[in-house]
Design a protein around this motif. Sequence first.
Motif, PDB file in Angstrom:
ATOM      1  N   GLU A 227       0.786  -1.243   0.057  1.00 16.82           N
ATOM      2  CA  GLU A 227       0.079   0.115   0.039  1.00 16.82           C
ATOM      3  C   GLU A 227       0.932   1.335  -0.150  1.00 16.82           C
ATOM      4  O   GLU A 227       1.884   1.163   0.641  1.00 16.82           O
ATOM      5  N   LYS A 254      -2.180  -1.300  -3.461  1.00 11.69           N
ATOM      6  CA  LYS A 254      -3.293  -0.138  -3.156  1.00 11.69           C
ATOM      7  C   LYS A 254      -2.630   1.014  -3.243  1.00 11.69           C
ATOM      8  O   LYS A 254      -1.712   1.496  -2.509  1.00 11.69           O
ATOM      9  N   LYS A 256      -3.496   5.038  -2.166  1.00 12.59           N
ATOM     10  CA  LYS A 256      -4.675   6.041  -1.662  1.00 12.59           C
ATOM     11  C   LYS A 256      -4.007   7.328  -1.483  1.00 12.59           C
ATOM     12  O   LYS A 256      -2.908   7.651  -1.121  1.00 12.59           O
TER      13      LYS A 256
END
Length: 488
Positions: A227, A254, A256
């Motif tokens: 992430e 991911k 973000k």
Amino acid sequence: MNQVVINTNRFKTRAAVLENGKVMEVHIEREGEGTLNGNIYKGKVANVLPGMESAFVNIGLEKNGFLYVKDLRDFEEKYLTGIVNSIKPIEELLNVGDEVVVQVLSDPRGSKGARVTTHYTIPGKFLVLMPNNNHIAISKKIKDEIERERLEKLFSEIVPEGMGVIIRTAAEGKSIYHFEKELQYLIKKWEEIEIKIKEAKPGELLYKDNGIVSKVLRDIIGNDIDEIIVDNEDVYWEIIDYVRAFSEGIPKMKIKLYTEKEEIFYKYGIQKEIEKSLEVTTMLECGGSIVIEKTEALVSVDVNTGKNIGSMNLEETVVKTNIEAAEEIARQLRIRNLSGIIIIDFIDMKVEEDKVKVLKVLEENLAKDRVKTNIIHFTDLGLVEMTRKRLGKPLSYYFQDECPMCKGTGKIKGSRAIVENIIKELKEIVDEKDIKKVKIITKETVKEKIESIYLDFIKALLQKSGKSIEISTKNRDSLKDYEIILES
């Protein structure tokens, strides 16, 4: 879960690597103040030192770069005036005034200038291009022999003649698609540098390694990162574009955009870890501690049992503390970005097997470090000698200044020593007839020392010539130990 947290504002960019919630690395770049590592300059030889087999090269910085003879490489006539790499001494290879293209190997530090080389490298994610070296090298972290043979064969077919590459760990298991695309990109960069070489004047920057976000994308992000959290929308889209272009193999990652009000480094506990890592002493969960101190020559690490009295016998308690310390030392070296010679003083262990066990834990944890490390051995005194490659500035550079009082020693002049200096000055002016009153302004501890031990002596000294004395305390912010004011 492994995460990369990126914080940007108009003054600085910061990136932190977290492994299972623990902060492992912190990278910082202030606006207009990045590392010089990897930069390529056109320089001019300022001095040749035969006795040191080196030369100083003016590359437009405050201090000249330092070029070892072993770092010289072949140059073509179009760059320089006939420098040839051979067994000749440096005074026969370089002359004062020669123009030379060099790349920074390590940043200037203290009184030392940058170390430079003529063996250029242009880094990418999967490979490092060596435009004036036809060697193909493979990361030692790629262990599988079949994979090493595959990569060597593949690159020997696609790398242009006269050039070489270092195949990075991230290349393991990747296809020719990734390599050809990146190789073309890096060669284009080198061709742009070649054009600049012809036009540039000595002291000019020819190539600058990218900023911290690009370095994080290139050097850190890979299959082991789950992430990325970033608090800047422009950087967020830059990362998205990069992942789409070069990182086909990591769709699970991911990305973000952080939009909460609380600052991102506080939200993920990174700032708290930074502040802990600026302290000399780091506490261990078992109750022991490690003390890390940096000197000009080396970094010393001392392991203590502290409050860890253990529930087993002494030797087991010692080994348990040393094992936890070995894990934490590897982490602290990464967070603090400490480098050079490192000496670790573990708690004494009598059994050889225990030493091997602790050393293995240290090696396993250092293997996660992206910076090159090398453990030498346990010395006869029970100390572990190791080295860590110098890359960038230590964490303390961005948060701490040298104390103006102690000048970095951690100690200030003692009260008695200050009083003795005051008395010496008083003796020098005692016979001056036009002085009627002497005022001494000093810190509270010195005033107390004078009044408890030296006051009668000082009064007697001054009263011989009819002088009075007044002692007062100074402002805490004053850097002077004392001040003597003479009144007529």
